[in-house]
Design an enzyme around this catalytic site. Structure first.
Site, PDB file in Angstrom:
ATOM      1  N   ASP A   1       0.456  -1.612  -0.179  1.00  0.00           N
ATOM      2  CA  ASP A   1      -0.326  -0.531   0.212  1.00  0.00           C
ATOM      3  C   ASP A   1       1.515   1.315   0.130  1.00  0.00           C
ATOM      4  OD1 ASP A   1      -2.117   1.882   0.061  1.00  0.00           O
ATOM      5  OD2 ASP A   1      -2.107   1.085   2.639  1.00  0.00           O
TER       6      ASP A   1
ATOM      7  N   LYS B   1       1.539   7.950   0.426  1.00  0.00           N
ATOM      8  CA  LYS B   1       2.415   8.235   1.518  1.00  0.00           C
ATOM      9  C   LYS B   1       3.525   8.740   1.673  1.00  0.00           C
ATOM     10  CE  LYS B   1      -0.512   3.559   3.297  1.00  0.00           C
ATOM     11  NZ  LYS B   1      -1.269   4.887   4.301  1.00  0.00           N
TER      12      LYS B   1
ATOM     13  N   ARG C   1     -11.291   0.032   2.724  1.00  0.00           N
ATOM     14  CA  ARG C   1     -12.637  -0.317   2.161  1.00  0.00           C
ATOM     15  C   ARG C   1     -13.245  -0.326   1.303  1.00  0.00           C
ATOM     16  NH1 ARG C   1     -12.420   5.538   5.127  1.00  0.00           N
ATOM     17  NH2 ARG C   1     -10.382   4.532   5.830  1.00  0.00           N
TER      18      ARG C   1
HETATM   19  N1  BES Z   1      -3.081   0.164   5.765  1.00  0.00           N
HETATM   20  C1  BES Z   1      -3.838   1.787   5.333  1.00  0.00           C
HETATM   21  C2  BES Z   1      -3.826   1.781   7.224  1.00  0.00           C
HETATM   22  C3  BES Z   1      -2.538   0.762   8.407  1.00  0.00           C
HETATM   23  C4  BES Z   1      -1.829   2.279   8.021  1.00  0.00           C
HETATM   24  C5  BES Z   1      -2.075  -0.254   8.738  1.00  0.00           C
HETATM   25  C6  BES Z   1      -0.999   1.760  10.014  1.00  0.00           C
HETATM   26  C7  BES Z   1      -0.906  -0.238   9.552  1.00  0.00           C
HETATM   27  C8  BES Z   1      -0.308   0.383  10.116  1.00  0.00           C
HETATM   28  C9  BES Z   1      -4.816   2.229   5.066  1.00  0.00           C
HETATM   29  O1  BES Z   1      -4.812   1.609   4.029  1.00  0.00           O
HETATM   30  C10 BES Z   1      -4.563   3.610   5.241  1.00  0.00           C
HETATM   31  O2  BES Z   1      -4.111   4.056   4.839  1.00  0.00           O
HETATM   32  N2  BES Z   1      -5.897   4.258   5.717  1.00  0.00           N
HETATM   33  C11 BES Z   1      -5.836   5.574   5.744  1.00  0.00           C
HETATM   34  C12 BES Z   1      -6.789   6.024   6.146  1.00  0.00           C
HETATM   35  C13 BES Z   1      -7.707   7.586   5.139  1.00  0.00           C
HETATM   36  C14 BES Z   1      -6.948   7.830   3.732  1.00  0.00           C
HETATM   37  C15 BES Z   1      -8.768   7.558   5.075  1.00  0.00           C
HETATM   38  C16 BES Z   1      -5.232   6.043   7.005  1.00  0.00           C
HETATM   39  O3  BES Z   1      -5.961   5.519   8.880  1.00  0.00           O
HETATM   40  O4  BES Z   1      -4.290   7.075   7.350  1.00  0.00           O
HETATM   41 ZN    ZN Z   2      -3.795  -0.242   3.047  1.00  0.00          ZN
HETATM   42 MN    MN Z   3      -3.771   3.053   2.596  1.00  0.00          MN
END
Ligand code: BES
Ligand code: ZN
Ligand code: MN
Length: 500
Positions: free
Chosen positions: A270, A277, A351
């Site tokens: 991801d 990110k 999601r």
């Molecule tokens: N895979 C990430 C969440 C994650 C964060 C997993 C840290 C493991 C460790 C997920 O896909 C993500 O990026 N979530 C975002 C959502 C936001 C963009 C609404 C987040 O949590 O920042």
């Molecule tokens: Zn993710």
């Molecule tokens: Mn993500």
């Protein structure tokens, strides 16, 4: 292919056990209960002297080795601290067993005998389970791709000294923990090795190993033909092909009317996509398939133990990458259920893939859904690395999942859902949007989104972003930096409850 640690049970007494290491629990009073006092007698009171002189304190995770010099069948006796008597539980016993395993593996591997203690306030069946789990989980080697340096020697045999009643719990725990380690192997695998197609291959291999399991794999054309537009929106930027991985478990004696639907997020990497990110610690996002791995290995454990309940694992696997073909913020896509989603943040991809997978699982017969997903950074802020966040649409089902979580040691704690939170997912352009710009209630927002796709039956969601893979050790020694195998033991416990 995989060498299973051999687990045996003998009736005792502990002095008669032959092993390289003979371990027994010491509580932090400190006191030598049951086997401790028997062994002390056989060793001319040497253990008692260690206690008197303050060298043996019984702190959780402490190990004290004493050579027996031929006085006992075992080569060494290991006093394993398990902490305060009133705090004693499976968690501290797992830690003690993992410490013994590490010490034994660091010295010469071989055989470990563990004397259960019926004077402790934890049932011997539970002690057996925790010691087997701690030994196996504590023997996991995250560094198996290193080509240089010292390696832990695997323990060949674990012998529990206790009543025949612990034979079944020990066997079950051994199988569960071995599948948990297998899950860790998948989660720790780098994304250049573990592509969506490779994960699908591993699932096919699992189906081939265990009776009554079968695999069905959908490639990009079939996913498109099925109209899984939410799932497809995530994979568009990647050169790696997506897979929808489905494992079915149909035992002949399955309980009527129940089909567990185990849905697991499997983003093999991801990057965030166009909503890229930051680069710091982005490597950890190779573990963003931990929900999928838990579901595949959890079902492997359920099937190997022949739990009499039908189950379906549904794992949407793809990469989330930025490129000229990637989904853009603002794009609107149509999910499998025909509703439209505005993608306001391509990093809220979990999601998206889960939306279509949940609908697919329902349409394919799942009566009781549970999904596991490394879904939000916010759940890590809220609950840290020990409890997963637990949400859902049915209080009784949530209570079942929570009970399975606590009983298995894959801990989970409830967070609320309420229809008021649905306002976060309103979009002016589509039926809903995938992220909100409010910096509030991240795990709840994500779960309210999923709820819309979970259908009418019971559904529970575990946000495992904090528990599936650790940034640093949490000091329990049966996990360390990296994958924990979270969810495998929980799903096994849940299936057993659902079968009963
Ligand atoms: N895979 C990430 C969440 C994650 C964060 C997993 C840290 C493991 C460790 C997920 O896909 C993500 O990026 N979530 C975002 C959502 C936001 C963009 C609404 C987040 O949590 O920042
Ligand atoms: Zn993710
Ligand atoms: Mn993500």
């Amino acid at each position: 292919m995989r060498r299973l640690m051999e687990i045996t049970v003998i009736a005792g007494p502990p002095e008669s056990a032959t092993a390289d290491f003979l371990a027994f629990p010491v509580t932090a009073e400190p006191s030598l209960g049951g086997p401790g006092s028997t062994l002390d007698g056989a060793l001319d009171g040497r253990l008692g002297h260690l206690v008197q002189d303050g060298e043996l304190k019984g702190k959780t995770g402490d190990v004290t080795l004493v050579h027996t010099l031929g006085q006992l069948g075992a080569h060494r006796v290991v006093a394993a601290g398990v902490g305060k008597r009133e705090e004693l539980g499976a968690d501290s016993l797992r830690t003690a067993a993992a410490r013994v395993a590490a010490r034994a593996g660091g010295l010469r591997g071989g055989t470990v005998a563990w004397a259960l203690d019926d004077t402790l306030p934890v049932a011997v069946e539970e002690q057996a389970r925790a010691i087997v789990e701690g030994t196996i989980l504590g023997s996991y080697d995250a560094g198996r791709r290193k080509t240089r340096g010292e390696r832990l020697r695997a323990i060949e045999r674990l012998c529990l000294i206790g009543p025949a009643a612990v034979v079944q719990p020990a066997r079950r725990a051994g199988i569960g923990a071995t599948w948990a380690n297998r899950c860790r192997d998948l989660v720790d695998a780098p994304a250049n090795e573990l592509t969506p197609a490779e994960l699908a291959q591993r699932a096919v291999a699992i189906a081939g190993e265990v009776p009554h399991l079968s695999a069905e794999i959908l490639g990009p054309a079939e996913i498109a033909e099925a109209r899984m537009g939410a799932f497809l929106s995530v994979t568009r930027g990647s050169a790696a092909e997506p897979r929808l991985i489905v494992l079915r478990y149909d035992p002949p004696d399955a309980r009527e009317g129940v089909v567990l639907g185990l849905v697991g997020k499997a983003i093999t990497f991801d990057s965030g996509g166009i909503s890229l990110k930051p680069s710091g610690r982005m490597d950890e996002m190779k573990g963003d398939m931990a929900g999928g791995a838990a579901v595949l290995c959890g079902l492997g454990a359920i099937a190997e133990l022949a739990v009499p309940v039908s189950a379906l694992a549904v794992v949407p696997a793809c990469e989330n990458m930025p490129s000229g073909t990637a989904t853009r913020p603002g794009d609107i896509v149509t999910a499998l259920d025909g509703t439209t989603i505005e993608v306001t943040n391509t990093d809220a991809e979990g999601r998206m893939v889960l939306a279509d997978a949940l609908v697919w699982a329902r349409r394919n017969g799942a009566t009781h859904l549970v999904d596991l997903a490394t879904l939000t950074g916010a759940v890590v802020v809220a609950l840290g690395d020990f409890y997963a966040g637990l949400l859902g649409n049915d209080d009784a089902w949530i209570a079942e999942v929570r009970a399975a979580a606590e009983e298995s040691g894959d801990h989970a704690w409830p967070l609320p859902l309420h229809q008021t939170y649905r306002r976060y997912i309103r979009s002016p352009y589509a039926d809903r949007k995938n992220s909100s710009d409010l910096r509030q209630a991240g795990p709840i927002y994500a779960a309210s989104f999923l709820k819309e796709f979970a259908g009418d039956g019971p559904w529970a969601h575990l946000d495992i972003a904090g528990t599936a893979s650790l940034e640093r050790s949490r000091g329990d020694y049966y996990t360390g930096k990296g994958a924990t195998g979270y969810g495998v033991r929980l799903l096994l416990a849940l299936a057993e409850r659902a079968a009963a």
